[in-house]
Structure formats: structure tokens, C-alpha cells
Design an enzyme around this catalytic site. Structure first.
Site, short mmCIF file in Angstrom:
data_model
loop_
_atom_site.label_atom_id
_atom_site.label_comp_id
_atom_site.label_asym_id
_atom_site.label_seq_id
_atom_site.Cartn_x
_atom_site.Cartn_y
_atom_site.Cartn_z
N THR A 48 1.60 83.06 27.75
CA THR A 48 1.00 81.98 26.96
C THR A 48 1.80 80.69 27.09
OG1 THR A 48 2.24 82.84 25.11
CG2 THR A 48 -0.05 83.52 25.24
N SER A 96 8.50 80.17 19.32
CA SER A 96 7.29 80.52 20.05
C SER A 96 6.67 79.21 20.51
CB SER A 96 6.31 81.27 19.15
OG SER A 96 5.76 80.38 18.19
N LYS A 97 5.64 79.34 21.31
CA LYS A 97 4.94 78.15 21.78
C LYS A 97 4.39 77.38 20.56
CE LYS A 97 1.02 77.10 24.53
NZ LYS A 97 -0.04 77.68 25.35
N GLN A 98 3.86 78.13 19.61
CA GLN A 98 3.26 77.51 18.42
C GLN A 98 4.28 76.72 17.61
OE1 GLN A 98 2.77 80.77 19.17
NE2 GLN A 98 0.70 80.51 19.95
#
Ligand code: GLU
Length: 307
Positions: free
Chosen positions: A29, A245-247
Site C-alpha cells: 500500500t 503507517s501510510k495513513q
């Protein structure tokens, strides 16, 4: 590379008896960030210290969440860091027929059922767990997900780092999704089938996935698959206590200086690297860590603060 535990014939016999197959299973992701790298390093070292195999699996079954090129960049980063995996990389996207076959088996045995509840409808009802709305519904209009039935039994397992973990799926999640409404296999189904397919014996992964373990063990019970051992690692969190995380805006690791990066990952895992190893290439650091680092540094910890 030779590892302390596989240098003698005696050690090898022990290893043959207690086969160890570990794995690192990133979802593509986004690029590899220091949090997922620390997980990769801990699982790699744990496997190598046991004289075991270490596999890499790319969990690319959720195209809407994936980023083009991320899988290749993750593998390039592992390569630059000399985290040498065994055998070919398994891509979950190549296993769709196995997931479909298992879904058919679950339906055939009456262990799973179609569900047409949309996420927004469930959210609107404020349900924390799936309330079983479609459990006995015969006809559906529109797309359906596949949910597996759970029971009301409290079960537990012993996590090698976090201790005994108890869960009653009926109360925590309710019947859970194994095939999504968009037809894609859910993570729970894919991970369980692939760990069995690859003969994984030890799952070393982040504590953010601890709560999914009960669902995985339930699926294995239904599909008659063996249970691996579990070891859930603390995850690296930012100043707001959010897992990187990416988020949460975590950026990819810089592989321009692999030795320094390897040392940083080891320090996050509690290693105190001797000064003589300053500037050493990753392979030397892994060698040192194989002899001097232990997973015990992380016992009972749930989070590691980002520096
Ligand atoms: N693919 C999952 C992730 O990147 C990890 C799955 C697992 O280790 O079981 O979060």
C-alpha cells in the site's frame, strides 16, 4: 552467512525436528517505513536464530488500497538491506483460485453465508460487532459478502511475547467477512490459506494484528489447517501514539545508506550496537545481531516510540 545456531551437527538435528518457517507479509500500500522494516528485521532474525527459513509474501489482494510499484520498492529495500529471503516471493494475487475454492468449501459445509449488509448500514446502526442480520436470510438483492459463522466459546492462545490472549469471537467481531462485497478475498481468509500453503510455523508480526488472530485460528479450525506459533511485536508509534503507517503519514525508508538503516532498525528493537560496527554493512549487523540480540528485549512491550 553462518548463524550461531546452525553451526554444529547437533544443532542441525534439533532444527530438523522442530522445523521453523517464518515469513514477512507486507501489503504493497506504500513504501516500506521504519515500522514495517523493524517487523521484517525481528522476524528475519528470529527465523535465522532458529536455523529456520524466512519467506516473503506480497499481500496484493486489495488493489483499491495499493500503490503502483510499491511491491517492487519493498523488495528492493529488503534486497538493499541484505534481508535475504528463501525461495520465490509469493504474490497473493496469484492465489485467487485457492481462496475461491476455500470459500466454496465453507459455503458447502454451511459454515459461511451470504450477507448483503453494507458497511454504511452497519455503521449507521452503531454495531461494534456484526449483529447477524443475514444469518438466516435466503434471498438478497444486490452484491453480497461472504461471512463465516462464529460461536460463543471463549478461546485463548499463548502469544510468545504478549502472553495469553483470550477472545470470544461472537462478542468481539461476530460473524466476519471472508469474501468482500466487491468479490475480493478478505485478508483473514487469504492469510490463513497462504500461511498453511507455505508451511509457515511461526508468525512474527505487529501487535496491531493481535486481535485478528482469534479469527485466523477460527478459520483454521473450520478448514482443518494447522496452527502456527504466534509472536506479536510492539509497533513503532508516533508522538500521537499512532502506529506508523501510510495513513499516519509515515515516509519510506531511505536505502541510500543501508548500513545506517539496518542499525536504526536494530536500535528500535532494543539492540545496543558496539561502536566498532559503526559503518558496517547490513550483513555484518545481522550477523552480530544473530549472536547478541534477542526477541526478549521486546517482551510484554506494546509500543516503541518513534525517534
Ligand atoms: N499484510 C499485513 C500488513 O501489511 C500483514 C499480515 C500478517 O503479517 O499477517 O499489515
Amino acid at each position: 552467512m553462518s548463524w550461531p545456531n546452525d553451526s554444529s551437527a547437533t544443532a542441525r538435528t534439533t532444527i530438523d525436528k522442530q522445523r521453523y518457517v517464518g515469513r514477512f507479509a507486507p501489503s504493497p500500500t506504500g513504501p516500506l517505513h521504519i515500522g514495517s522494516l523493524a517487523t521484517a528485521v525481528a522476524s528475519f532474525l528470529h527465523a535465522r536464530q532458529a536455523g529456520g527459513e524466512w519467506l516473503v509474501r506480497i499481500e496484493d489482494i486489495d488493489p483499491p488500497r495499493e500503490e503502483a510499484g510499491a511491491a517492487d520498492r519493498i523488495l528492493e529495500a529488503l534486497e538493499a538491506l541484505e534481508l535475504d529471503w528463501d525461495g520465490p516471493v509469493l504474490y497473493q494475487s496469484s492465489r485467487l483460485s485457492a481462496y475461491a475454492e476455500a470459500a466454496r468449501k465453507l459455503i458447502g459445509a454451511g459454515l459461511a453465508y451470504r450477507c448483503s449488509c453494507s458497511r454504511s448500514r452497519l455503521r449507521a446502526k452503531g454495531a461494534r460487532r456484526y449483529p447477524g442480520t443475514c444469518r438466516n436470510r435466503a434471498a438478497h438483492a444486490g452484491p453480497t459478502a461472504l461471512r463465516v459463522r462464529v460461536d460463543e466459546v471463549e478461546r485463548s492462545f499463548a502469544d510468545e511475547l504478549q502472553g495469553v490472549v483470550r477472545n470470544t469471537l461472537y462478542e468481539s467481531t461476530g460473524d466476519f467477512v471472508v469474501v468482500r462485497r466487491d468479490g475480493l478475498p478478505a485478508y483473514h481468509l487469504a492469510v490463513v490459506l497462504d500461511d498453511a500453503f507455505q508451511g509457515v510455523t511461526h508468525i512474527v508480526r505487529g501487535i496491531d494484528l493481535l486481535d485478528t488472530t482469534a479469527a485466523h485460528r477460527h478459520l483454521r479450525r473450520l478448514l482443518k489447517l494447522p496452527n502456527p506459533r504466534y509472536l506479536h511485536l510492539p509497533v513503532i508509534v508516533n508522538s500521537r501514539n499512532q502506529k506508523l503507517s501510510k495513513q499516519t503519514g509515515a515516509t519510506g525508508v531511505d536505502i541510500g545508506a543501508p548500513g545506517r538503516l539496518a542499525a536504526t532498525a536494530l536500535e528500535y528493537l532494543g539492540a545496543e550496537i558496539p561502536v566498532e560496527l559503526g559503518g558496517a554493512p547490513p550483513v555484518e549487523l545481522w550477523q552480530w545481531a544473530g549472536e547478541h540480540w534477542s526477541i526478549e528485549h521486546l517482551r510484554g512491550m506494546r509500543a516503541i516510540r518513534e525517534r
